[in-house]
Design a protein around this motif. Sequence first.
Motif, PDB file in Angstrom:
ATOM      1  N   LYS A   1       6.042  -3.966  -2.163  1.00  0.00           N
ATOM      2  CA  LYS A   1       5.555  -2.734  -1.534  1.00  0.00           C
ATOM      3  C   LYS A   1       4.686  -3.012  -0.307  1.00  0.00           C
ATOM      4  O   LYS A   1       4.390  -2.112   0.458  1.00  0.00           O
ATOM      5  CB  LYS A   1       4.778  -1.909  -2.551  1.00  0.00           C
ATOM      6  CG  LYS A   1       5.676  -1.360  -3.632  1.00  0.00           C
ATOM      7  CD  LYS A   1       4.907  -0.525  -4.605  1.00  0.00           C
ATOM      8  CE  LYS A   1       5.871   0.002  -5.658  1.00  0.00           C
ATOM      9  NZ  LYS A   1       5.218   0.802  -6.650  1.00  0.00           N
ATOM     10  N   TRP A   2       4.265  -4.259  -0.130  1.00  0.00           N
ATOM     11  CA  TRP A   2       3.474  -4.634   1.038  1.00  0.00           C
ATOM     12  C   TRP A   2       4.299  -5.394   2.065  1.00  0.00           C
ATOM     13  O   TRP A   2       3.779  -5.839   3.079  1.00  0.00           O
ATOM     14  CB  TRP A   2       2.275  -5.491   0.628  1.00  0.00           C
ATOM     15  CG  TRP A   2       1.195  -4.708  -0.018  1.00  0.00           C
ATOM     16  CD1 TRP A   2       0.828  -4.745  -1.322  1.00  0.00           C
ATOM     17  CD2 TRP A   2       0.323  -3.764   0.604  1.00  0.00           C
ATOM     18  NE1 TRP A   2      -0.209  -3.880  -1.559  1.00  0.00           N
ATOM     19  CE2 TRP A   2      -0.544  -3.264  -0.391  1.00  0.00           C
ATOM     20  CE3 TRP A   2       0.192  -3.276   1.897  1.00  0.00           C
ATOM     21  CZ2 TRP A   2      -1.525  -2.316  -0.130  1.00  0.00           C
ATOM     22  CZ3 TRP A   2      -0.793  -2.330   2.148  1.00  0.00           C
ATOM     23  CH2 TRP A   2      -1.631  -1.863   1.151  1.00  0.00           C
ATOM     24  N   LYS A   3       5.580  -5.571   1.833  1.00  0.00           N
ATOM     25  CA  LYS A   3       6.427  -6.342   2.742  1.00  0.00           C
ATOM     26  C   LYS A   3       6.992  -5.450   3.849  1.00  0.00           C
ATOM     27  O   LYS A   3       7.282  -4.278   3.621  1.00  0.00           O
ATOM     28  CB  LYS A   3       7.581  -7.000   1.982  1.00  0.00           C
ATOM     29  CG  LYS A   3       7.131  -7.990   0.934  1.00  0.00           C
ATOM     30  CD  LYS A   3       6.408  -9.143   1.570  1.00  0.00           C
ATOM     31  CE  LYS A   3       5.934 -10.118   0.508  1.00  0.00           C
ATOM     32  NZ  LYS A   3       5.023 -11.094   1.004  1.00  0.00           N
ATOM     33  N   PRO A   4       7.181  -6.001   5.050  1.00  0.00           N
ATOM     34  CA  PRO A   4       7.813  -5.215   6.127  1.00  0.00           C
ATOM     35  C   PRO A   4       9.192  -4.727   5.698  1.00  0.00           C
ATOM     36  O   PRO A   4       9.937  -5.428   5.043  1.00  0.00           O
ATOM     37  CB  PRO A   4       7.933  -6.225   7.267  1.00  0.00           C
ATOM     38  CG  PRO A   4       6.869  -7.233   6.990  1.00  0.00           C
ATOM     39  CD  PRO A   4       6.776  -7.323   5.487  1.00  0.00           C
TER      40      PRO A   4
ATOM     41  N   MET B   1       1.549   1.712   1.688  1.00  0.00           N
ATOM     42  CA  MET B   1       0.740   2.333   2.738  1.00  0.00           C
ATOM     43  C   MET B   1       0.585   3.836   2.538  1.00  0.00           C
ATOM     44  O   MET B   1      -0.409   4.411   2.951  1.00  0.00           O
ATOM     45  CB  MET B   1       1.341   2.053   4.113  1.00  0.00           C
ATOM     46  CG  MET B   1       1.329   0.583   4.486  1.00  0.00           C
ATOM     47  SD  MET B   1      -0.306  -0.154   4.427  1.00  0.00           S
ATOM     48  CE  MET B   1      -1.038   0.556   5.872  1.00  0.00           C
ATOM     49  N   TYR B   2       1.559   4.482   1.894  1.00  0.00           N
ATOM     50  CA  TYR B   2       1.426   5.921   1.634  1.00  0.00           C
ATOM     51  C   TYR B   2       0.202   6.177   0.770  1.00  0.00           C
ATOM     52  O   TYR B   2      -0.626   7.029   1.080  1.00  0.00           O
ATOM     53  CB  TYR B   2       2.672   6.474   0.940  1.00  0.00           C
ATOM     54  CG  TYR B   2       3.944   6.246   1.701  1.00  0.00           C
ATOM     55  CD1 TYR B   2       4.013   6.410   3.078  1.00  0.00           C
ATOM     56  CD2 TYR B   2       5.088   5.868   1.044  1.00  0.00           C
ATOM     57  CE1 TYR B   2       5.175   6.192   3.769  1.00  0.00           C
ATOM     58  CE2 TYR B   2       6.268   5.646   1.728  1.00  0.00           C
ATOM     59  CZ  TYR B   2       6.305   5.814   3.083  1.00  0.00           C
ATOM     60  OH  TYR B   2       7.457   5.593   3.764  1.00  0.00           O
TER      61      TYR B   2
ATOM     62  N   ILE C   1      -3.987 -11.167   2.943  1.00  0.00           N
ATOM     63  CA  ILE C   1      -3.790 -11.263   1.498  1.00  0.00           C
ATOM     64  C   ILE C   1      -2.675 -10.326   1.056  1.00  0.00           C
ATOM     65  O   ILE C   1      -1.830 -10.682   0.229  1.00  0.00           O
ATOM     66  CB  ILE C   1      -5.105 -10.952   0.752  1.00  0.00           C
ATOM     67  CG1 ILE C   1      -6.047 -12.137   0.883  1.00  0.00           C
ATOM     68  CG2 ILE C   1      -4.859 -10.610  -0.698  1.00  0.00           C
ATOM     69  CD1 ILE C   1      -7.414 -11.936   0.320  1.00  0.00           C
ATOM     70  N   LYS C   2      -2.638  -9.127   1.612  1.00  0.00           N
ATOM     71  CA  LYS C   2      -1.565  -8.182   1.268  1.00  0.00           C
ATOM     72  C   LYS C   2      -0.209  -8.700   1.750  1.00  0.00           C
ATOM     73  O   LYS C   2       0.792  -8.610   1.049  1.00  0.00           O
ATOM     74  CB  LYS C   2      -1.861  -6.817   1.869  1.00  0.00           C
ATOM     75  CG  LYS C   2      -3.016  -6.116   1.178  1.00  0.00           C
ATOM     76  CD  LYS C   2      -3.391  -4.856   1.923  1.00  0.00           C
ATOM     77  CE  LYS C   2      -4.528  -4.125   1.278  1.00  0.00           C
ATOM     78  NZ  LYS C   2      -5.781  -4.846   1.269  1.00  0.00           N
ATOM     79  N   ALA C   3      -0.167  -9.261   2.957  1.00  0.00           N
ATOM     80  CA  ALA C   3       1.089  -9.766   3.503  1.00  0.00           C
ATOM     81  C   ALA C   3       1.600 -10.985   2.728  1.00  0.00           C
ATOM     82  O   ALA C   3       2.802 -11.171   2.588  1.00  0.00           O
ATOM     83  CB  ALA C   3       0.910 -10.122   4.971  1.00  0.00           C
TER      84      ALA C   3
END
Length: 89
Positions: A56-59, A65-66, A48-50
């Motif tokens: 902010k969730w993209k590679p 993640m911080y 779901i995040k990807a």
Amino acid sequence: GRLGAAAGAAAAAGGGGSSIMGAFPVPILAIWAIRWYLFKIMMGAGLIKAKSSDQKWKPGDMSAMYYFYETQPVPNPFTRYFHNMPKAW
């Protein structure tokens, strides 16, 4: 009374005594069902995040993640070390 509760807690924690806990092995199918269920939850949360449109969730960015790691209730001996690592890590 208090002695009964203490004896039950000690037996449940593996401290011996007579207890029904541990008398019957957990079926292997039940163990694998729980593992599968937990895997599905964790994989679903990650997908779901990807799939989200939040950058902010993209590679390449992953700056979410911080915050994610700093707010997780999973303290361990290495927590302070990882918290103080450079952001590139």
